[in-house]
Design a protein around this motif. Structure first.
Motif, PDB file in Angstrom:
ATOM      1  N   UNK A   1       0.840  -1.194   0.000  1.00 11.13           N
ATOM      2  CA  UNK A   1       0.000   0.000   0.000  1.00 11.13           C
ATOM      3  C   UNK A   1       0.881   1.252   0.000  1.00 11.13           C
ATOM      4  N   UNK A   2       1.963   1.213   0.798  1.00  9.84           N
ATOM      5  CA  UNK A   2       2.854   2.381   0.869  1.00  9.84           C
ATOM      6  C   UNK A   2       3.569   2.619  -0.464  1.00  9.84           C
ATOM      7  N   UNK A   3       3.908   1.529  -1.178  1.00  7.59           N
ATOM      8  CA  UNK A   3       4.537   1.679  -2.498  1.00  7.59           C
ATOM      9  C   UNK A   3       3.547   2.354  -3.458  1.00  7.59           C
ATOM     10  N   UNK A   4       2.297   1.853  -3.427  1.00  9.07           N
ATOM     11  CA  UNK A   4       1.256   2.426  -4.290  1.00  9.07           C
ATOM     12  C   UNK A   4       1.046   3.907  -3.960  1.00  9.07           C
ATOM     13  N   UNK A   5       1.027   4.216  -2.659  1.00  6.80           N
ATOM     14  CA  UNK A   5       0.834   5.609  -2.221  1.00  6.80           C
ATOM     15  C   UNK A   5       1.991   6.491  -2.687  1.00  6.80           C
ATOM     16  N   UNK A   6       3.209   5.950  -2.596  1.00  9.75           N
ATOM     17  CA  UNK A   6       4.394   6.715  -3.005  1.00  9.75           C
ATOM     18  C   UNK A   6       4.337   7.045  -4.492  1.00  9.75           C
ATOM     19  N   UNK A   7       3.954   6.053  -5.310  1.00 11.22           N
ATOM     20  CA  UNK A   7       3.863   6.286  -6.760  1.00 11.22           C
ATOM     21  C   UNK A   7       2.752   7.295  -7.058  1.00 11.22           C
ATOM     22  N   UNK A   8       1.636   7.135  -6.325  1.00 10.40           N
ATOM     23  CA  UNK A   8       0.504   8.056  -6.506  1.00 10.40           C
ATOM     24  C   UNK A   8       0.903   9.489  -6.167  1.00 10.40           C
ATOM     25  N   UNK A   9       1.599   9.650  -5.035  1.00  7.19           N
ATOM     26  CA  UNK A   9       2.030  10.999  -4.609  1.00  7.19           C
ATOM     27  C   UNK A   9       2.996  11.590  -5.637  1.00  7.19           C
ATOM     28  N   UNK A  10       3.913  10.756  -6.150  1.00  8.51           N
ATOM     29  CA  UNK A  10       4.876  11.239  -7.157  1.00  8.51           C
ATOM     30  C   UNK A  10       4.147  11.727  -8.411  1.00  8.51           C
ATOM     31  N   UNK A  11       3.138  10.939  -8.820  1.00  7.77           N
ATOM     32  CA  UNK A  11       2.368  11.312 -10.016  1.00  7.77           C
ATOM     33  C   UNK A  11       1.613  12.618  -9.810  1.00  7.77           C
ATOM     34  N   UNK A  12       0.951  12.721  -8.649  1.00  7.51           N
ATOM     35  CA  UNK A  12       0.156  13.930  -8.369  1.00  7.51           C
ATOM     36  C   UNK A  12       1.069  15.157  -8.303  1.00  7.51           C
ATOM     37  N   UNK A  13       2.224  14.998  -7.622  1.00  6.62           N
ATOM     38  CA  UNK A  13       3.168  16.115  -7.517  1.00  6.62           C
ATOM     39  C   UNK A  13       3.709  16.513  -8.893  1.00  6.62           C
ATOM     40  N   UNK A  14       3.876  15.501  -9.751  1.00  8.49           N
ATOM     41  CA  UNK A  14       4.339  15.788 -11.120  1.00  8.49           C
ATOM     42  C   UNK A  14       3.326  16.686 -11.840  1.00  8.49           C
TER      43      UNK A  14
END
Lengths: 161, 78
Positions: free
Chosen positions: A96-109
């Motif tokens: 879940x934390x990996x998914x959240x990290x990728x999601x946060x990176x995408x949103x910040x992008x």
């Protein structure tokens, strides 16, 4: 496998630091009027070049720790696999934390791209929807849920006499 | 938990130790201990069958539904 993840992690860390330093220096030099020929950095005289440098710098600041964080989580999952028992509830949380990290990176992008587009109106900033990444995030969230349910069922089976 | 295991009482009535029962039914002592202390989440029919066979009792002698109203005590007393 764990060695490969460790290599990726260190590679991301080292290249990340170099990239961030390089871009930060490029940006600093651009605003200070220092010639960038020695660094082989080509910055267009218009706002497009600055926008690219800023997006590169912010992208690096966001992506590099993100990649390292994902690698750390992957290493922890792999260490449970090496111990012979990867079906532990903690691994569901790690996925879940990996998914959240990728999601946060995408949103910040997207935030960076939109902000740069608003600041530098003449810069060529394009907002691309990366469907593969979003599908990966969704798959990871689903996998984490499946993993959580799997560990629960296994615990129940363990306590069945 | 509303289902209570009264294996200790049945064992005491039969003057049988948990170790002896574990050898007879082929279930490890650790697992029988989990069952006896009420920590088990489920029981297989095959285990229940083996327990009833060796203890010469009915499933209702080992498992009791506790609805929290005190009726269980009466059933157990009977």
């Amino acid at each position: 496998m764990s060695v490969l993840v460790t290599i990726v992690m260190w590679f991301a860390a080292i290249t990340g630091v170099i990239f961030i330093s390089y871009t930060a220096y490029g940006l600093f030099a651009y605003f200070s009027g220092i010639p960038l020929d020695s660094l082989n950095i080509e910055v267009a005289e218009d706002n497009n070049g600055v926008a690219k440098l800023i997006s590169g710098l912010l992208g690096g600041i966001v992506a590099i720790p993100g990649i390292i964080y994902v690698c750390v989580q992957l290493r922890r999952i792999l260490s449970t696999l090496a111990k012979g028992d990867p079906f532990v509830p903690e691994n569901a949380g790690r996925l879940t934390r990996i998914a959240m990290a990728i999601l946060v990176m995408q949103v910040l992008k997207y935030v960076v791209v939109v902000c740069l587009g608003m600041i530098f109106s003449d810069a060529e900033v394009t907002l691309r929807l990366d469907l593969i990444t979003w599908a990966s995030v969704a798959a990871l969230f689903i996998l984490a849920q499946v993993f959580r349910e799997g560990t629960r069922l296994r615990d129940e089976e363990k306590m069945t006499i | 938990m509303s289902i209570r295991v009264t294996l200790d009482r049945v064992l005491m009535d039969r003057r049988m130790s948990l170790t002896e029962l574990s050898e007879r039914v082929g279930v490890t002592l650790a697992n029988l201990s989990i069952l006896k202390t009420g920590k088990a989440k489920a029981i297989r029919f095959s285990t229940l069958e083996a327990l009833c066979r060796e203890l010469e009792c009915q499933p209702g002698d080992i498992l009791i539904y506790d609805n929290g109203s005190g009726d269980t005590k009466m059933i157990a007393a009977e």
